[in-house]
Design a protein around this motif. Structure first.
Motif, PDB file in Angstrom:
ATOM      1  N   ALA A  25       0.844  -1.200   0.000  1.00 45.26           N
ATOM      2  CA  ALA A  25       0.000   0.000   0.000  1.00 45.26           C
ATOM      3  C   ALA A  25       0.879   1.250   0.000  1.00 45.26           C
ATOM      4  CB  ALA A  25      -0.923  -0.009   1.210  1.00 45.26           C
ATOM      5  N   ARG A  26       1.996   1.179   0.767  1.00 41.87           N
ATOM      6  CA  ARG A  26       2.914   2.326   0.771  1.00 41.87           C
ATOM      7  C   ARG A  26       3.525   2.509  -0.617  1.00 41.87           C
ATOM      8  NH1 ARG A  26       6.158   1.840   5.692  1.00 41.87           N
ATOM      9  NH2 ARG A  26       7.529   0.450   4.537  1.00 41.87           N
ATOM     10  N   GLY A  27       3.779   1.379  -1.316  1.00 38.50           N
ATOM     11  CA  GLY A  27       4.288   1.449  -2.686  1.00 38.50           C
ATOM     12  C   GLY A  27       3.328   2.211  -3.583  1.00 38.50           C
ATOM     13  N   GLY A  28       2.017   1.982  -3.363  1.00 35.03           N
ATOM     14  CA  GLY A  28       1.010   2.711  -4.138  1.00 35.03           C
ATOM     15  C   GLY A  28       1.100   4.199  -3.886  1.00 35.03           C
ATOM     16  N   ALA A  29       1.267   4.561  -2.619  1.00 35.32           N
ATOM     17  CA  ALA A  29       1.370   5.988  -2.274  1.00 35.32           C
ATOM     18  C   ALA A  29       2.633   6.582  -2.895  1.00 35.32           C
ATOM     19  CB  ALA A  29       1.385   6.150  -0.754  1.00 35.32           C
ATOM     20  N   LEU A  30       3.747   5.833  -2.839  1.00 38.03           N
ATOM     21  CA  LEU A  30       5.007   6.308  -3.432  1.00 38.03           C
ATOM     22  C   LEU A  30       4.859   6.475  -4.937  1.00 38.03           C
ATOM     23  CD1 LEU A  30       7.583   4.130  -1.465  1.00 38.03           C
ATOM     24  CD2 LEU A  30       7.536   6.624  -1.529  1.00 38.03           C
ATOM     25  N   PHE A  31       4.191   5.518  -5.567  1.00 35.64           N
ATOM     26  CA  PHE A  31       4.010   5.588  -7.015  1.00 35.64           C
ATOM     27  C   PHE A  31       3.172   6.811  -7.378  1.00 35.64           C
ATOM     28  CE2 PHE A  31       2.131   4.690 -11.128  1.00 35.64           C
ATOM     29  CZ  PHE A  31       3.223   4.229 -11.848  1.00 35.64           C
ATOM     30  N   TRP A  78      13.559  -1.360 -11.605  1.00 32.89           N
ATOM     31  CA  TRP A  78      14.606  -0.858 -10.695  1.00 32.89           C
ATOM     32  C   TRP A  78      15.638  -0.053 -11.491  1.00 32.89           C
ATOM     33  CZ3 TRP A  78      19.807  -0.781  -9.965  1.00 32.89           C
ATOM     34  CH2 TRP A  78      20.300  -0.556  -8.675  1.00 32.89           C
ATOM     35  N   GLU A  79      16.042  -0.604 -12.641  1.00 32.87           N
ATOM     36  CA  GLU A  79      17.086   0.042 -13.442  1.00 32.87           C
ATOM     37  C   GLU A  79      16.620   1.375 -14.020  1.00 32.87           C
ATOM     38  OE1 GLU A  79      19.178  -4.193 -14.735  1.00 32.87           O
ATOM     39  OE2 GLU A  79      17.807  -3.201 -16.109  1.00 32.87           O
ATOM     40  N   ALA A  80      15.340   1.443 -14.433  1.00 38.57           N
ATOM     41  CA  ALA A  80      14.811   2.706 -14.959  1.00 38.57           C
ATOM     42  C   ALA A  80      14.822   3.767 -13.860  1.00 38.57           C
ATOM     43  CB  ALA A  80      13.389   2.505 -15.500  1.00 38.57           C
ATOM     44  N   VAL A  81      14.426   3.366 -12.648  1.00 42.42           N
ATOM     45  CA  VAL A  81      14.393   4.308 -11.524  1.00 42.42           C
ATOM     46  C   VAL A  81      15.801   4.841 -11.233  1.00 42.42           C
ATOM     47  CG1 VAL A  81      14.025   4.445  -9.015  1.00 42.42           C
ATOM     48  CG2 VAL A  81      12.304   3.348 -10.475  1.00 42.42           C
ATOM     49  N   ARG A  82      16.805   3.957 -11.303  1.00 41.58           N
ATOM     50  CA  ARG A  82      18.175   4.357 -10.942  1.00 41.58           C
ATOM     51  C   ARG A  82      18.919   5.054 -12.073  1.00 41.58           C
ATOM     52  NH1 ARG A  82      17.004   4.277  -6.389  1.00 41.58           N
ATOM     53  NH2 ARG A  82      17.375   2.628  -4.879  1.00 41.58           N
ATOM     54  N   THR A 124      16.186  10.696 -12.606  1.00 42.76           N
ATOM     55  CA  THR A 124      16.898   9.621 -11.906  1.00 42.76           C
ATOM     56  C   THR A 124      16.599   9.733 -10.420  1.00 42.76           C
ATOM     57  OG1 THR A 124      18.678   9.760 -13.521  1.00 42.76           O
ATOM     58  CG2 THR A 124      19.186   8.652 -11.456  1.00 42.76           C
ATOM     59  N   PHE A 125      16.223   8.607  -9.809  1.00 43.79           N
ATOM     60  CA  PHE A 125      15.986   8.592  -8.365  1.00 43.79           C
ATOM     61  C   PHE A 125      17.160   7.881  -7.718  1.00 43.79           C
ATOM     62  CE2 PHE A 125      11.934   8.834 -10.487  1.00 43.79           C
ATOM     63  CZ  PHE A 125      11.155   9.695  -9.727  1.00 43.79           C
ATOM     64  N   SER A 126      17.938   8.619  -6.911  1.00 42.08           N
ATOM     65  CA  SER A 126      19.119   8.007  -6.280  1.00 42.08           C
ATOM     66  C   SER A 126      18.687   7.174  -5.082  1.00 42.08           C
ATOM     67  CB  SER A 126      20.087   9.097  -5.832  1.00 42.08           C
ATOM     68  OG  SER A 126      19.516   9.798  -4.744  1.00 42.08           O
ATOM     69  N   GLN A 127      19.641   6.373  -4.622  1.00 42.28           N
ATOM     70  CA  GLN A 127      19.447   5.531  -3.437  1.00 42.28           C
ATOM     71  C   GLN A 127      19.035   6.387  -2.235  1.00 42.28           C
ATOM     72  OE1 GLN A 127      20.314   2.050  -3.400  1.00 42.28           O
ATOM     73  NE2 GLN A 127      19.618   1.923  -1.290  1.00 42.28           N
ATOM     74  N   LYS A 128      19.557   7.608  -2.179  1.00 39.54           N
ATOM     75  CA  LYS A 128      19.263   8.489  -1.045  1.00 39.54           C
ATOM     76  C   LYS A 128      17.813   8.939  -1.078  1.00 39.54           C
ATOM     77  CE  LYS A 128      23.178  11.148   0.152  1.00 39.54           C
ATOM     78  NZ  LYS A 128      23.809  12.290  -0.516  1.00 39.54           N
ATOM     79  N   VAL A 129      17.357   9.346  -2.261  1.00 36.71           N
ATOM     80  CA  VAL A 129      15.987   9.849  -2.412  1.00 36.71           C
ATOM     81  C   VAL A 129      14.993   8.695  -2.296  1.00 36.71           C
ATOM     82  CG1 VAL A 129      14.401  10.928  -4.055  1.00 36.71           C
ATOM     83  CG2 VAL A 129      16.765  11.714  -3.892  1.00 36.71           C
ATOM     84  N   MET A 130      15.342   7.559  -2.894  1.00 34.34           N
ATOM     85  CA  MET A 130      14.423   6.432  -2.942  1.00 34.34           C
ATOM     86  C   MET A 130      15.183   5.125  -2.693  1.00 34.34           C
ATOM     87  SD  MET A 130      11.667   5.502  -5.863  1.00 34.34           S
ATOM     88  CE  MET A 130      10.656   6.926  -5.520  1.00 34.34           C
ATOM     89  N   PRO A 131      15.263   4.714  -1.428  1.00 33.06           N
ATOM     90  CA  PRO A 131      16.013   3.487  -1.108  1.00 33.06           C
ATOM     91  C   PRO A 131      15.423   2.257  -1.799  1.00 33.06           C
ATOM     92  CG  PRO A 131      15.048   4.494   0.882  1.00 33.06           C
ATOM     93  CD  PRO A 131      14.662   5.352  -0.277  1.00 33.06           C
ATOM     94  N   ASP A 132      16.228   1.199  -1.901  1.00 31.30           N
ATOM     95  CA  ASP A 132      15.779  -0.031  -2.561  1.00 31.30           C
ATOM     96  C   ASP A 132      14.446  -0.517  -1.999  1.00 31.30           C
ATOM     97  OD1 ASP A 132      17.907  -0.062  -4.235  1.00 31.30           O
ATOM     98  OD2 ASP A 132      19.035  -1.614  -3.177  1.00 31.30           O
ATOM     99  N   GLN A 133      14.272  -0.400  -0.687  1.00 31.38           N
ATOM    100  CA  GLN A 133      13.028  -0.873  -0.068  1.00 31.38           C
ATOM    101  C   GLN A 133      11.822  -0.165  -0.712  1.00 31.38           C
ATOM    102  OE1 GLN A 133      12.105  -3.210   1.897  1.00 31.38           O
ATOM    103  NE2 GLN A 133      10.076  -2.549   2.572  1.00 31.38           N
ATOM    104  N   SER A 134      11.942   1.147  -0.962  1.00 31.38           N
ATOM    105  CA  SER A 134      10.833   1.882  -1.573  1.00 31.38           C
ATOM    106  C   SER A 134      10.600   1.418  -3.009  1.00 31.38           C
ATOM    107  CB  SER A 134      11.122   3.389  -1.574  1.00 31.38           C
ATOM    108  OG  SER A 134      11.348   3.833  -0.265  1.00 31.38           O
TER     109      SER A 134
END
Ligand code: HEC
Ligand code: HEC
Length: 266
Positions: free
Chosen positions: A146-152, A187-191, A199-209
């Motif tokens: 559900a949090r993934g939905g909010a992030l998306f 994952w690769e498109a995000v990074r 580009t979303f860096s690890q800092k802005v959007m950690p792998d968990q997100s």
């Protein structure tokens, strides 16, 4: 003991011990090393294969050392993740200059793609191809999805539509549908931020997100569409259009009804 003391006094004792020590070290080294050196040669071999394929199919646009030409950007420092995304979705090798290179049929094996990725990564460090635990949504809880939905919705839906169906962008470009995209490629498109995508860096959007977003997309796309209306799933433009028709249209009907009722009441 007597033998040892007399041996120690012997003139060949020191050289003999030295040789013995060398043999022991050598044997120990041979026992440990073959694995490492064969892994190393395997790696150099992979890089060489990658360079050969790159020189043949990519260098016309990206240059013989991947330093870039007027036909394509430098790939130094883009990392294996960018190569895996671009080749793995069939965007590269580009056939010709287009406004936007679409995902196409992939004509290379994963092995070939990995070798080109290894070659590019050997030129300069960049984002590596992710391991499964970095992108796989396996084991996520409902809450995390559900949090993934909010992030998306907060970070991606402005371009890709509420459920990732894709959407139009200014200048005739578009954010593609994410319905059929591999988890690793998301994952690769995000990074790596292809083209107009940030580009979303690890800092802005950690792998968990990123995993949570992938979990959300998987779930959204597994769900059948209840009822006939999908709103085209064509992104914010058509979704906005439907909200306009249904929302404003509904308000207009209610307003007319109130006005009529008011007139009768008078
Ligand atoms: C016809 C020219 C052409 C050929 C051939 C070509 N590319 Fe490209 N490539 C481009 C252009 C132009 C871009 C930049 C526009 C874009 O991102 O779509 C690009 C972008 C890329 C990127 C993204 C760089 C970044 O900033 O992340 C990668 C990676 C890449 N190419 C790899 C390859 C590989 C690997 C091959 C060979 C298998 C290849 N390309 C063949 C023209 C080409
Ligand atoms: C500013 C608009 C914009 C935003 C925000 C954006 N994207 Fe994108 N995205 C694009 C565009 C444009 C492309 C196509 C790039 C290309 O073709 O090289 C793209 C491509 C992709 C792809 C490749 C799909 C395929 O064709 O297989 C994925 C996956 C993706 N985006 C995921 C995301 C995720 C996840 C987010 C949020 C974290 C996000 N994007 C945010 C514009 C955007």
């Amino acid at each position: 003991m007597k033998f040892l003391t007399s041996f120690r006094r012997h003139s060949i004792a020191r050289p003999a011990l030295l040789i013995l020590a060398l043999v022991v070290i050598g044997l120990g080294y041979a026992g440990v090393n073959p694995q490492r050196s064969s892994a190393e040669t395997e790696m150099t071999q992979q890089i060489e294969e990658g360079k050969a394929l790159f020189d043949l199919t990519c260098s016309s646009c990206h240059g013989l050392g991947a330093e870039g030409t007027s036909q394509g950007p430098s790939l130094i420092g883009v990392g294996a993740a960018s190569v895996d995304f671009q080749m793995g979705t069939g965007r590269m090798p580009a056939a010709r200059q287009e406004a936007q290179l679409p995902a196409r049929k992939v004509n290379y094996t994963q092995e070939q793609i990995d070798s080109v990725g290894a070659y590019i990564a050997s030129l300069a460090p960049g984002p590596a191809v992710p391991k499964k635990e970095q992108y796989s949504p396996e084991g996520l809880t409902e809450e995390e999805i559900a949090r993934g939905g909010a992030l998306f919705r907060a970070n991606c839906s402005a371009c890709h539509g509420i459920v990732g169906g894709g959407g139009a962008m200014p200048n005739g470009e578009y954010a593609p549908s994410l319905v059929n995209t591999d988890e690793a490629h998301i994952w690769e498109a995000v990074r790596t931020g292809p083209q107009q995508m940030p580009t979303f860096s690890q800092k802005v959007m950690p792998d968990q997100s990123v995993r949570e977003i992938i979990g959300y997309l998987d779930e959204a796309h597994e769900q059948p569409n209840y009822g006939g209306l999908t709103m085209g799933e064509a992104g914010p433009v058509s979704e906005g259009f439907w909200i306009f028709i249904v929302g404003i249209g509904g308000l207009a009907i209610v307003a007319t009804w109130i006005a009529k009722k008011g007139a009768r009441a008078r």
